[in-house]
Design a protein around this motif. Sequence first.
Motif, mmCIF file in Angstrom:
data_model
loop_
_atom_site.group_PDB
_atom_site.id
_atom_site.type_symbol
_atom_site.label_atom_id
_atom_site.label_comp_id
_atom_site.label_asym_id
_atom_site.label_seq_id
_atom_site.Cartn_x
_atom_site.Cartn_y
_atom_site.Cartn_z
ATOM 1 N N GLY A 102 0.924 -1.235 -0.013
ATOM 2 C CA GLY A 102 -0.013 -0.141 0.003
ATOM 3 C C GLY A 102 0.925 1.339 -0.139
ATOM 4 N N VAL A 103 2.181 1.161 0.529
ATOM 5 C CA VAL A 103 3.017 2.304 0.551
ATOM 6 C C VAL A 103 4.332 1.797 0.244
ATOM 7 C CG1 VAL A 103 3.279 2.119 2.884
ATOM 8 C CG2 VAL A 103 3.855 4.418 1.799
ATOM 9 N N GLY A 104 5.114 2.373 -0.401
ATOM 10 C CA GLY A 104 6.494 2.189 -0.727
ATOM 11 C C GLY A 104 7.483 3.421 -0.447
ATOM 12 N N TRP A 105 8.495 3.248 0.730
ATOM 13 C CA TRP A 105 9.366 4.353 1.045
ATOM 14 C C TRP A 105 10.557 3.842 0.773
ATOM 15 C CZ3 TRP A 105 7.680 8.641 4.228
ATOM 16 C CH2 TRP A 105 8.688 9.510 4.741
ATOM 17 N N VAL A 106 11.403 4.316 -0.243
ATOM 18 C CA VAL A 106 12.846 4.038 -0.389
ATOM 19 C C VAL A 106 13.861 5.205 -0.228
ATOM 20 C CG1 VAL A 106 14.208 3.016 -2.203
ATOM 21 C CG2 VAL A 106 11.980 2.339 -2.038
ATOM 22 N N GLY A 107 14.596 5.058 0.444
ATOM 23 C CA GLY A 107 15.691 6.250 0.782
ATOM 24 C C GLY A 107 16.891 5.730 -0.137
ATOM 25 N N VAL A 108 17.838 6.599 -0.523
ATOM 26 C CA VAL A 108 18.871 6.417 -1.210
ATOM 27 C C VAL A 108 19.918 7.273 -0.746
ATOM 28 C CG1 VAL A 108 19.875 6.723 -3.621
ATOM 29 C CG2 VAL A 108 17.442 6.068 -3.388
ATOM 30 N N ARG A 109 21.329 6.651 -0.764
ATOM 31 C CA ARG A 109 22.383 7.535 -0.379
ATOM 32 C C ARG A 109 23.365 7.200 -1.483
ATOM 33 N NH1 ARG A 109 23.333 3.898 4.910
ATOM 34 N NH2 ARG A 109 24.694 2.314 4.314
ATOM 35 N N GLY A 110 24.554 7.695 -1.501
ATOM 36 C CA GLY A 110 25.629 7.402 -2.366
ATOM 37 C C GLY A 110 25.225 7.663 -3.920
ATOM 38 N N SER A 111 24.372 8.562 -4.195
ATOM 39 C CA SER A 111 24.025 8.652 -5.602
ATOM 40 C C SER A 111 24.540 10.041 -6.037
ATOM 41 C CB SER A 111 22.432 8.764 -5.721
ATOM 42 O OG SER A 111 22.095 8.867 -6.819
ATOM 43 N N ASN A 112 23.857 10.539 -6.949
ATOM 44 C CA ASN A 112 24.515 11.939 -7.543
ATOM 45 C C ASN A 112 23.333 12.674 -8.100
ATOM 46 O OD1 ASN A 112 27.620 11.827 -8.034
ATOM 47 N ND2 ASN A 112 26.980 9.856 -8.439
ATOM 48 N N HIS A 113 23.498 13.804 -8.512
ATOM 49 C CA HIS A 113 22.183 14.858 -9.285
ATOM 50 C C HIS A 113 21.524 14.059 -9.902
ATOM 51 C CE1 HIS A 113 20.598 17.826 -11.543
ATOM 52 N NE2 HIS A 113 20.708 18.606 -10.517
ATOM 53 N N PHE A 114 20.229 13.961 -9.632
ATOM 54 C CA PHE A 114 19.241 13.120 -10.476
ATOM 55 C C PHE A 114 18.549 13.862 -11.313
ATOM 56 C CE2 PHE A 114 15.157 12.449 -7.330
ATOM 57 C CZ PHE A 114 15.134 13.863 -7.450
ATOM 58 N N GLY A 115 18.564 15.214 -11.719
ATOM 59 C CA GLY A 115 17.908 15.866 -12.723
ATOM 60 C C GLY A 115 16.551 16.383 -12.230
ATOM 61 N N ILE A 116 15.558 16.223 -12.794
ATOM 62 C CA ILE A 116 14.089 16.929 -12.423
ATOM 63 C C ILE A 116 13.413 16.087 -11.961
ATOM 64 C CG2 ILE A 116 13.117 16.226 -14.881
ATOM 65 C CD1 ILE A 116 11.742 18.890 -14.714
ATOM 66 N N HIS A 261 18.254 10.659 -1.883
ATOM 67 C CA HIS A 261 17.299 10.925 -2.686
ATOM 68 C C HIS A 261 15.940 10.349 -1.602
ATOM 69 C CE1 HIS A 261 19.534 11.720 -6.035
ATOM 70 N NE2 HIS A 261 19.902 10.346 -6.356
ATOM 71 N N LEU A 262 14.724 10.597 -1.919
ATOM 72 C CA LEU A 262 13.820 9.963 -1.245
ATOM 73 C C LEU A 262 12.588 9.580 -2.256
ATOM 74 C CD1 LEU A 262 12.322 8.621 1.314
ATOM 75 C CD2 LEU A 262 11.242 11.028 1.677
ATOM 76 N N LEU A 263 12.413 8.306 -2.381
ATOM 77 C CA LEU A 263 11.142 8.009 -3.496
ATOM 78 C C LEU A 263 9.847 7.429 -2.747
ATOM 79 C CD1 LEU A 263 11.856 8.940 -6.216
ATOM 80 C CD2 LEU A 263 13.979 8.030 -5.165
ATOM 81 N N ILE A 264 8.962 8.074 -2.622
ATOM 82 C CA ILE A 264 7.669 7.509 -1.806
ATOM 83 C C ILE A 264 6.494 7.198 -3.099
ATOM 84 C CG2 ILE A 264 5.968 7.786 -0.287
ATOM 85 C CD1 ILE A 264 7.732 9.703 1.068
ATOM 86 N N ALA A 265 5.796 5.957 -2.850
ATOM 87 C CA ALA A 265 4.718 5.659 -3.848
ATOM 88 C C ALA A 265 3.531 5.135 -2.825
ATOM 89 C CB ALA A 265 5.067 4.550 -4.699
ATOM 90 N N LEU A 266 2.567 5.695 -3.033
ATOM 91 C CA LEU A 266 1.272 5.574 -2.190
ATOM 92 C C LEU A 266 0.132 4.781 -3.235
ATOM 93 C CD1 LEU A 266 0.837 8.726 -0.310
ATOM 94 C CD2 LEU A 266 1.608 6.462 0.683
ATOM 95 N N ASP A 267 -0.628 3.802 -2.762
ATOM 96 C CA ASP A 267 -1.382 3.024 -3.771
ATOM 97 C C ASP A 267 -2.961 3.465 -3.057
ATOM 98 O OD1 ASP A 267 -3.218 1.524 -5.133
ATOM 99 O OD2 ASP A 267 -2.160 -0.350 -4.830
ATOM 100 N N PRO A 268 -3.683 4.351 -3.956
ATOM 101 C CA PRO A 268 -4.826 4.722 -3.516
ATOM 102 C C PRO A 268 -5.882 3.441 -3.186
ATOM 103 C CG PRO A 268 -4.282 6.057 -5.438
ATOM 104 C CD PRO A 268 -3.090 4.751 -5.200
ATOM 105 N N ASP A 269 -5.578 2.627 -3.552
ATOM 106 C CA ASP A 269 -6.752 1.461 -3.706
ATOM 107 C C ASP A 269 -6.663 0.939 -2.037
ATOM 108 O OD1 ASP A 269 -8.393 -0.177 -4.994
ATOM 109 O OD2 ASP A 269 -7.030 -2.045 -4.882
ATOM 110 N N THR A 270 -5.397 1.152 -1.381
ATOM 111 C CA THR A 270 -5.379 0.776 0.099
ATOM 112 C C THR A 270 -6.276 1.972 0.767
ATOM 113 O OG1 THR A 270 -3.178 0.183 -0.308
ATOM 114 C CG2 THR A 270 -3.768 0.427 1.951
ATOM 115 N N PHE A 271 -6.470 2.913 0.530
ATOM 116 C CA PHE A 271 -7.201 4.224 0.974
ATOM 117 C C PHE A 271 -8.529 3.946 0.832
ATOM 118 C CE2 PHE A 271 -2.831 5.048 1.297
ATOM 119 C CZ PHE A 271 -2.447 5.544 2.421
ATOM 120 N N VAL A 272 -9.050 5.125 -0.272
ATOM 121 C CA VAL A 272 -10.371 5.195 -0.488
ATOM 122 C C VAL A 272 -10.882 4.006 -1.765
ATOM 123 C CG1 VAL A 272 -10.676 7.301 0.243
ATOM 124 C CG2 VAL A 272 -10.147 6.745 -2.120
ATOM 125 N N GLY A 273 -9.817 3.400 -2.027
ATOM 126 C CA GLY A 273 -10.033 2.360 -3.237
ATOM 127 C C GLY A 273 -9.691 3.240 -4.550
#
Length: 359
Positions: A102-116, A261-273
């Motif tokens: 329902g949610v994915g939370w991914v942190g990143v270290r050791g990276s470089n400039h990622f653009g936009i 970096h921080l990348l977060i994804a949320l699935d609306p299906d887990t909340f109101v559908g």
Amino acid sequence: MPDDLRAFVERMSAGFGVPEEGCQVLADVLVSADEAGVPSHGVARLPFYLGRVRQGLINPSSVGIVVARSGATALLDGLNGLGPVVAAHAADRACTLAEEHGVGWVGVRGSNHFGIAAWYAEKMARRRLIGIASTNSPPAIAPWGGNQPMYGTNPVAFAFPTRGEPVVVDLSSSVTARGRILQAARDGRAIPEGWALDREGNQTTDPAAALTGSLLPMGGPKGAALALVVEVFTAVLTGATFGEPSPPNDPTWPQPYDTGHLLIALDPDTFVGRESFLDRMDRLLQGARTNLRVSKGHDPEVHAGEPHLPGEGRRARREQARRLGIVLEGSTVDALDHLAQEAGVDRLQALAVQETQDC
């Protein structure tokens, strides 16, 4: 045209040892920024990225590895890979976790400039998930009331799926992205008042003075607070480097940038559908579009005379670029041509001439 520019970036990147999938990601991230009217984060960045690859200061083959995992969270070490490639991999992992938990939370270290940042949030939204993407960067913003850079410009982007195109919000914590000041310095142009301070804390229109001083935060103390929040989530929490001065666009800087970096994804299906969420988004957007007309004093960028939603200006510029092509600054073309010669591929100017002859 944009696809030709993507192919050019792919050939260039391959010439510097970037694997095929990485070439495709790098090309799409950079060209998408140019299409959206954000040239400071477009192909003008390629000489910096590949310059560090050439110097052995970026690992062109790394997509990162998981160093910690618990439930719906993961921590990746980018192993000094190209920022767009590492962040794209992290966004995919966040989506996979969200589809499972329902949610994915991914942190990143050791990276470089990622653009936009918007590219990654929109990538997640196209999987019918809510996407959030942010990153830290070398110190550029002082704490409110100070004049010594401490926080990065630290953008954060949000993308919300709809039954049509995603709604995308992309914010820098500073009044403007530092890349725009770098571009002004390369082109010998002054910057507007209200963007930056010099080292002594005075407002400046000189991009060189701005780059050795500090950028003003968006919204005054609120922007400085947002920069701090992003610094915590992308660097303090992930173990990435923060607060250490480093040239933001120097391909010969001898140390890894260790960007977070921080990348977060949320699935609306887990909340109101999911379907209910899309219905409610339709209602929200319809309400916004039928709102009061924008007054004459506003410049809405799109659909003059009526309100517009975040991201619509970017989308209109993208559609125009795909119809009419992308115009690059002369300094950017010169830098790319020099790099093309080094990579052993056709120069951009030669390709443009060939395209004109073919028309």
